[in-house]
Write an enzyme that holds these catalytic residues in place. Structure first.
Site, PDB file in Angstrom:
ATOM      1  N   ASP A   9       0.868  -1.166   0.000  1.00  0.00           N
ATOM      2  CA  ASP A   9       0.000   0.000   0.000  1.00  0.00           C
ATOM      3  C   ASP A   9       0.916   1.231   0.000  1.00  0.00           C
ATOM      4  O   ASP A   9       2.061   1.154   0.433  1.00  0.00           O
ATOM      5  CB  ASP A   9      -0.861  -0.059   1.268  1.00  0.00           C
ATOM      6  CG  ASP A   9      -1.616   1.218   1.489  1.00  0.00           C
ATOM      7  OD1 ASP A   9      -2.256   1.695   0.539  1.00  0.00           O
ATOM      8  OD2 ASP A   9      -1.564   1.750   2.624  1.00  0.00           O
TER       9      ASP A   9
HETATM   10 MG   LIG Z   1      -2.946   3.124   3.523  1.00  0.00          MG
END
Ligand SMILES: [Mg+2]
Length: 231
Positions: A9
């Site tokens: 991420d």
């Molecule tokens: Mg994040």
């Protein structure tokens, strides 16, 4: 054996989004003639987080997040300001800079060459492109999957399936996602049968029904963990 695939991420995992957001929103308000008081920024943050959660559950679309968050805030405060202008200003300020999460640069350097790295982000394409360029980290990644370009968002299994299809020689058993969000990174990973590692630097409580395979408090722990998973 092929190198393990690491999906990472971006926001609040590699780059400090909270810090960047706070600065960009202050500059936006100032540009719009509104004094960026702490209280106002906090309220914006709350509304923004709420809108992203609604996107994750499919309740609203991306545009309703990006414009809607300003619309809700301005309505609440009784301000007559164009939310579309606020969105444009904010995105341009946000795409201009970057701050790393602690240990992120060292981590990328230590994983280089040993693993195949990919970014999986729910951000906006133009903003993320600017931040990645500013941070200079694109060369670490074999590919970058921004949800706006992929056509759907984490945690939807479709988002992950489309990413998997774009990864040459993808092997589900040799793939892990690392991210700070249980409701998008970890839930999406669980739904699509890959390993999941929750990066939880603020030691937040868990969410019932979303149990990651691994949890870490610092990015420094990643190399050893990966060695353990893929030994
Ligand atoms: Mg994040």
């Amino acid at each position: 054996m092929t190198k393990p695939i690491i999906l990472m991420d971006l926001d609040d995992t590699i780059l400090d989004f909270h810090k960047a957001e706070k600065l960009a929103i202050s500059r936006t308000f100032r540009e719009l003639g509104v004094e960026p008081e702490e209280k106002l920024i906090r309220r914006y943050s709350e509304i923004n987080a709420m809108q992203w959660k609604r996107l994750e559950t499919g309740e609203i679309n991306r545009e309703q997040v990006l414009v809607g968050r300003f619309e809700l805030l301005f309505n609440e405060l009784g301000l007559e300001i164009s939310s579309k202008r606020a969105k444009a200003l904010y995105e341009s300020f946000l795409s201009q800079g970057h701050y790393f999460m602690p240990g992120a640069e060292e981590l990328l350097e230590s994983l280089r060459g040993r693993y195949r790295l990919f970014i999986c982000s729910n951000g906006t394409a133009v903003v993320q492109a600017g931040r990645l360029k500013s941070a200079g980290i694109s060369p670490y990644f074999e590919d970058i999957f921004i949800s706006e370009e992929i056509g759907c968002n984490k945690p939807s299994p479709e988002y992950f399936r489309r990413c998997f299809r774009r990864i040459p020689d993808f092997d589900q058993n040799r793939c892990v996602i690392i991210g700070d969000s249980l409701s998008s990174d970890i839930l999406g990973g669980i739904r699509t049968g890959i390993k999941t590692c929750w990066y939880n630097p603020r030691h937040l409580p868990g969410i019932e029904g979303i149990v990651p395979d691994y949890e870490i408090g610092e990015l420094e722990q990643v190399p050893e963990l990966l060695q353990r998973i893929f030994c």
